[in-house]
Design a protein around this motif. Structure first.
Motif, mmCIF file in Angstrom:
data_model
loop_
_atom_site.group_PDB
_atom_site.id
_atom_site.type_symbol
_atom_site.label_atom_id
_atom_site.label_comp_id
_atom_site.label_asym_id
_atom_site.label_seq_id
_atom_site.Cartn_x
_atom_site.Cartn_y
_atom_site.Cartn_z
ATOM 1 N N GLN A 19 0.845 -1.172 0.119
ATOM 2 C CA GLN A 19 0.098 0.043 -0.105
ATOM 3 C C GLN A 19 0.849 1.293 0.031
ATOM 4 O O GLN A 19 0.741 2.287 -0.750
ATOM 5 C CB GLN A 19 -1.005 -0.030 1.361
ATOM 6 C CG GLN A 19 -1.788 -1.117 1.230
ATOM 7 C CD GLN A 19 -2.397 -1.735 0.368
ATOM 8 O OE1 GLN A 19 -3.105 -1.171 -0.276
ATOM 9 N NE2 GLN A 19 -2.232 -3.047 -0.064
ATOM 10 N N HIS A 20 1.896 1.305 0.745
ATOM 11 C CA HIS A 20 2.787 2.395 1.104
ATOM 12 C C HIS A 20 3.626 2.748 -0.140
ATOM 13 O O HIS A 20 3.527 3.646 -0.528
ATOM 14 C CB HIS A 20 3.468 2.391 2.306
ATOM 15 C CG HIS A 20 4.293 3.641 2.821
ATOM 16 N ND1 HIS A 20 3.869 4.634 2.815
ATOM 17 C CD2 HIS A 20 5.694 3.841 2.489
ATOM 18 C CE1 HIS A 20 4.756 5.708 3.031
ATOM 19 N NE2 HIS A 20 5.900 5.160 2.794
ATOM 20 N N SER A 21 4.188 1.427 -0.653
ATOM 21 C CA SER A 21 5.035 1.890 -1.992
ATOM 22 C C SER A 21 4.253 2.270 -2.929
ATOM 23 O O SER A 21 4.621 3.212 -3.795
ATOM 24 C CB SER A 21 5.897 0.688 -2.136
ATOM 25 O OG SER A 21 6.524 0.066 -1.176
ATOM 26 N N GLN A 69 1.674 3.955 -2.936
ATOM 27 C CA GLN A 69 1.264 5.250 -2.771
ATOM 28 C C GLN A 69 2.267 6.343 -3.180
ATOM 29 O O GLN A 69 2.142 7.324 -4.015
ATOM 30 C CB GLN A 69 1.057 5.727 -1.136
ATOM 31 C CG GLN A 69 0.693 7.110 -1.114
ATOM 32 C CD GLN A 69 1.847 7.886 -0.515
ATOM 33 O OE1 GLN A 69 2.518 7.462 0.683
ATOM 34 N NE2 GLN A 69 2.177 9.082 -1.030
ATOM 35 N N HIS A 70 3.730 5.910 -3.399
ATOM 36 C CA HIS A 70 4.619 6.661 -3.564
ATOM 37 C C HIS A 70 4.467 6.952 -5.242
ATOM 38 O O HIS A 70 4.597 7.786 -5.734
ATOM 39 C CB HIS A 70 5.914 6.144 -3.595
ATOM 40 C CG HIS A 70 6.659 6.378 -1.883
ATOM 41 N ND1 HIS A 70 7.623 7.056 -1.720
ATOM 42 C CD2 HIS A 70 6.188 6.112 -0.788
ATOM 43 C CE1 HIS A 70 8.093 7.120 -0.522
ATOM 44 N NE2 HIS A 70 7.000 6.526 0.085
ATOM 45 N N VAL A 71 4.361 5.589 -5.860
ATOM 46 C CA VAL A 71 4.076 5.520 -7.161
ATOM 47 C C VAL A 71 3.003 6.643 -7.624
ATOM 48 O O VAL A 71 3.051 7.102 -8.662
ATOM 49 C CB VAL A 71 4.181 4.106 -7.896
ATOM 50 C CG1 VAL A 71 3.736 4.039 -9.287
ATOM 51 C CG2 VAL A 71 5.143 3.236 -7.540
ATOM 52 N N LEU A 127 15.996 8.941 1.802
ATOM 53 C CA LEU A 127 15.276 9.115 0.668
ATOM 54 C C LEU A 127 14.773 7.653 0.134
ATOM 55 O O LEU A 127 15.719 6.784 0.256
ATOM 56 C CB LEU A 127 16.134 9.592 -0.354
ATOM 57 C CG LEU A 127 16.692 11.223 0.195
ATOM 58 C CD1 LEU A 127 17.670 11.769 -1.124
ATOM 59 C CD2 LEU A 127 15.507 12.188 0.505
ATOM 60 N N ILE A 128 13.689 7.612 -0.504
ATOM 61 C CA ILE A 128 13.317 6.558 -1.048
ATOM 62 C C ILE A 128 13.333 6.849 -2.717
ATOM 63 O O ILE A 128 12.757 7.813 -3.127
ATOM 64 C CB ILE A 128 11.689 6.106 -0.568
ATOM 65 C CG1 ILE A 128 11.616 5.904 0.839
ATOM 66 C CG2 ILE A 128 11.104 4.755 -1.320
ATOM 67 C CD1 ILE A 128 12.529 5.132 1.456
ATOM 68 N N ASP A 129 14.009 6.038 -3.344
ATOM 69 C CA ASP A 129 14.437 6.279 -4.874
ATOM 70 C C ASP A 129 13.818 5.158 -5.797
ATOM 71 O O ASP A 129 14.225 4.294 -5.675
ATOM 72 C CB ASP A 129 15.955 6.440 -4.797
ATOM 73 C CG ASP A 129 16.279 6.550 -6.236
ATOM 74 O OD1 ASP A 129 15.538 6.945 -7.262
ATOM 75 O OD2 ASP A 129 17.474 6.834 -6.467
ATOM 76 N N ALA A 175 11.718 11.865 0.591
ATOM 77 C CA ALA A 175 12.073 11.604 1.906
ATOM 78 C C ALA A 175 11.063 10.769 2.710
ATOM 79 O O ALA A 175 9.692 11.164 2.724
ATOM 80 C CB ALA A 175 12.481 12.948 2.570
ATOM 81 N N CYS A 176 11.229 9.799 3.047
ATOM 82 C CA CYS A 176 10.221 9.061 3.953
ATOM 83 C C CYS A 176 10.786 7.891 4.863
ATOM 84 O O CYS A 176 11.821 7.395 4.711
ATOM 85 C CB CYS A 176 9.525 8.097 2.952
ATOM 86 S SG CYS A 176 8.008 7.247 3.583
ATOM 87 N N GLY A 177 10.287 7.812 6.031
ATOM 88 C CA GLY A 177 10.647 6.840 7.145
ATOM 89 C C GLY A 177 10.071 5.508 7.030
ATOM 90 O O GLY A 177 10.204 4.670 8.047
ATOM 91 N N GLY A 178 9.256 5.078 6.183
ATOM 92 C CA GLY A 178 8.393 4.194 6.211
ATOM 93 C C GLY A 178 9.029 2.574 5.558
ATOM 94 O O GLY A 178 10.179 2.563 5.406
ATOM 95 N N THR A 179 8.053 1.754 5.647
ATOM 96 C CA THR A 179 8.676 0.261 4.949
ATOM 97 C C THR A 179 8.261 0.198 3.589
ATOM 98 O O THR A 179 7.149 0.591 3.047
ATOM 99 C CB THR A 179 8.234 -0.815 5.945
ATOM 100 O OG1 THR A 179 6.711 -0.808 5.791
ATOM 101 C CG2 THR A 179 8.671 -0.772 7.157
ATOM 102 N N HIS A 180 8.958 -0.212 2.699
ATOM 103 C CA HIS A 180 8.927 -0.105 1.078
ATOM 104 C C HIS A 180 9.279 -1.503 0.448
ATOM 105 O O HIS A 180 10.205 -2.374 0.952
ATOM 106 C CB HIS A 180 9.460 0.971 0.616
ATOM 107 C CG HIS A 180 9.320 2.395 1.205
ATOM 108 N ND1 HIS A 180 9.880 2.926 1.982
ATOM 109 C CD2 HIS A 180 8.237 3.203 1.019
ATOM 110 C CE1 HIS A 180 9.432 4.016 2.559
ATOM 111 N NE2 HIS A 180 8.581 4.187 1.784
ATOM 112 N N VAL A 181 8.774 -1.776 -0.664
ATOM 113 C CA VAL A 181 9.123 -3.033 -1.271
ATOM 114 C C VAL A 181 10.481 -2.713 -2.070
ATOM 115 O O VAL A 181 10.973 -1.575 -1.871
ATOM 116 C CB VAL A 181 8.088 -3.056 -2.553
ATOM 117 C CG1 VAL A 181 6.855 -3.572 -1.761
ATOM 118 C CG2 VAL A 181 8.041 -2.151 -3.394
#
Ligand SMILES: [Zn+2]
Length: 409
Positions: free
Chosen positions: A107-109, A111-113, A195-197, A205-211
């Protein structure tokens, strides 16, 4: 400070650590608060909800971690469901519920996309993100959004998913981050930023968990779009949730189509047609009822004889409702100016309707009020047209007889 292991590895589902502090359960919080020196549990923050899981030690059974949050001092607190609080200094094995974590990462990743796609295609910035148990949503800063735009964003977002782009984590200084150009300026004064790239697509910039790769998001399905001042809210689901949601939608549509013995794609057309049929049938029913009332009024007037220049028609119905007797009363006084209608209905709520032509000497409003209150009901109206309800059907005949006696006296 708690060493946050998920910062470096979102796929770390087990870790070892030590209990540094325990806040025993109190009346205000029924769970024990446990602090660890290091944790892979994600605490609720930044719109993403917390992990759940277990803490296991050699002396105690697995303790359920029901909730995880950030304490005011920045440490991570794990809320444990257990009769006895664990002891400080205990070595533990932390186990994250992997299915829940995977769902949150999707869900969270996703959202970034999605947020990046809204910026790229229509320059609509995301101002907030909400992750719920069923669906997620982002709030966009935009004066309006068209269904066509929703479709285009969904298409691009899913393309990025299918291209299986890498999702990397970088730790950089504020200055470097500024030079790199983030999608959204971070609201923090920390020296170091995480940073989530998403490969050649999004940097934030994000502190969450991502794929680790966008393919792990699975799919992104956009749902309800609604106006929420000052912008617009877009609901969405990713990964397994998208599949579940599509399945539920399909079952709902299939059930609806089954009622019409048709194909699911024809449901809107068939519902529309049914509504039109209902409207037409209701109109035809009203028309017939008016005709019936007209005839019934004529019949009743013909079989009632006049006394003192008045035709007092007293009649009750067990199979007609208030709407009908009201209509009947109107027809009657229109057909005969000397008519006084005292009618009762036992279908639905037991009711009375009294009516006469304007200018008659009796005050039917006052009479009705007196009769219904004497019979445990209430009602009222004007001098010439009044209606009311009675406590029971059995009282209708008695109430009408009382009213007739008063009118004829
Ligand atoms: Zn994130």
């Amino acid at each position: 400070m708690t060493d946050r292991l998920y910062y470096h590895d979102s796929f770390l589902y087990e870790f070892e650590g030590e209990i540094t502090e325990v806040v025993p359960a109190a009346e205000i919080n029924a769970r024990h608060g446990v602090y660890l020196d290091r944790t892979a549990f994600y605490p609720t923050s930044g719109g993403q909800i917390h992990d759940t899981g277990w803490l296991s030690s050699s002396s105690q059974e697995k303790l359920r971690v029901a909730e995880v949050s950030e304490a005011e001092d920045g440490r991570v607190v794990h809320y444990i469901e257990a009769d006895k609080a664990p002891e400080r200094g205990t070595r533990i094995l932390g186990i994250i519920d992997p299915a829940r974590r995977r769902d949150h990462m999707q869900q969270h990743s996703g959202q970034h996309v999605l947020s990046a796609a809204f910026i790229r295609l229509f320059n609509m910035p995301t101002v907030s993100f909400h992750m719920g148990d069923e669906a997620c949503s982002i709030d966009l800063e935009t004066p309006g959004i068209q269904p066509r735009q929703v479709e285009e964003v969904e298409l691009l977002a899913n393309q990025i998913v299918q291209e299986n782009r890498t999702v990397e984590v970088h730790f950089v200084t504020q200055q470097t981050a500024q030079d790199l150009g983030l999608r959204k300026p971070p609201r923090t004064d920390k020296d170091e930023l995480r940073l989530i790239d998403i490969e050649n697509f999004d940097l934030s910039a994000c502190g969450g968990t991502h794929v680790a790769n966008t393919g792990q998001i699975g799919s992104i399905l956009l749902r309800k779009v609604e106006k929420v001042r000052p912008g617009w809210r877009v609901e969405f689901v990713c990964g397994q949730r998208a599949v579940k949601t599509a399945r539920r939608d399909y079952l709902t549509l299939t059930e609806a189509a089954g009622l019409f013995s048709g194909h699911i794609w024809d449901v809107p057309q068939q519902v529309k047609k049914s509504l039109e049929d209902v409207k037409a049938a209701s109109k035809a029913g009203e028309h017939l009822l008016a005709e019936l009332a007209e005839l019934e009024a004529a019949r009743l007037l013909a079989e009632t004889s006049s006394a003192n220049q008045r035709k007092v028609v007293v009649r009750s119905y067990t199979d007609r409702d208030l709407t009908f007797i009201r209509l009947l009363a109107q027809k009657m006084i229109r057909q005969d100016a000397s008519a006084v209608a005292l009618l009762g209905s036992g279908l639905g709520q037991a009711s009375l309707v009294f009516a006469q032509t304007k200018g008659s000497p009796i005050d039917l409003g006052a009479l009705l009020k007196e009769i219904v209150s004497a019979n445990g009901g209430k009602g009222g109206g004007s001098r010439d047209m009044a209606q009311g309800g009675l406590a029971s059907k059995e009282l209708i005949e008695k109430a009408l007889a009382q009213a007739a006696a008063k009118v004829n006296s």
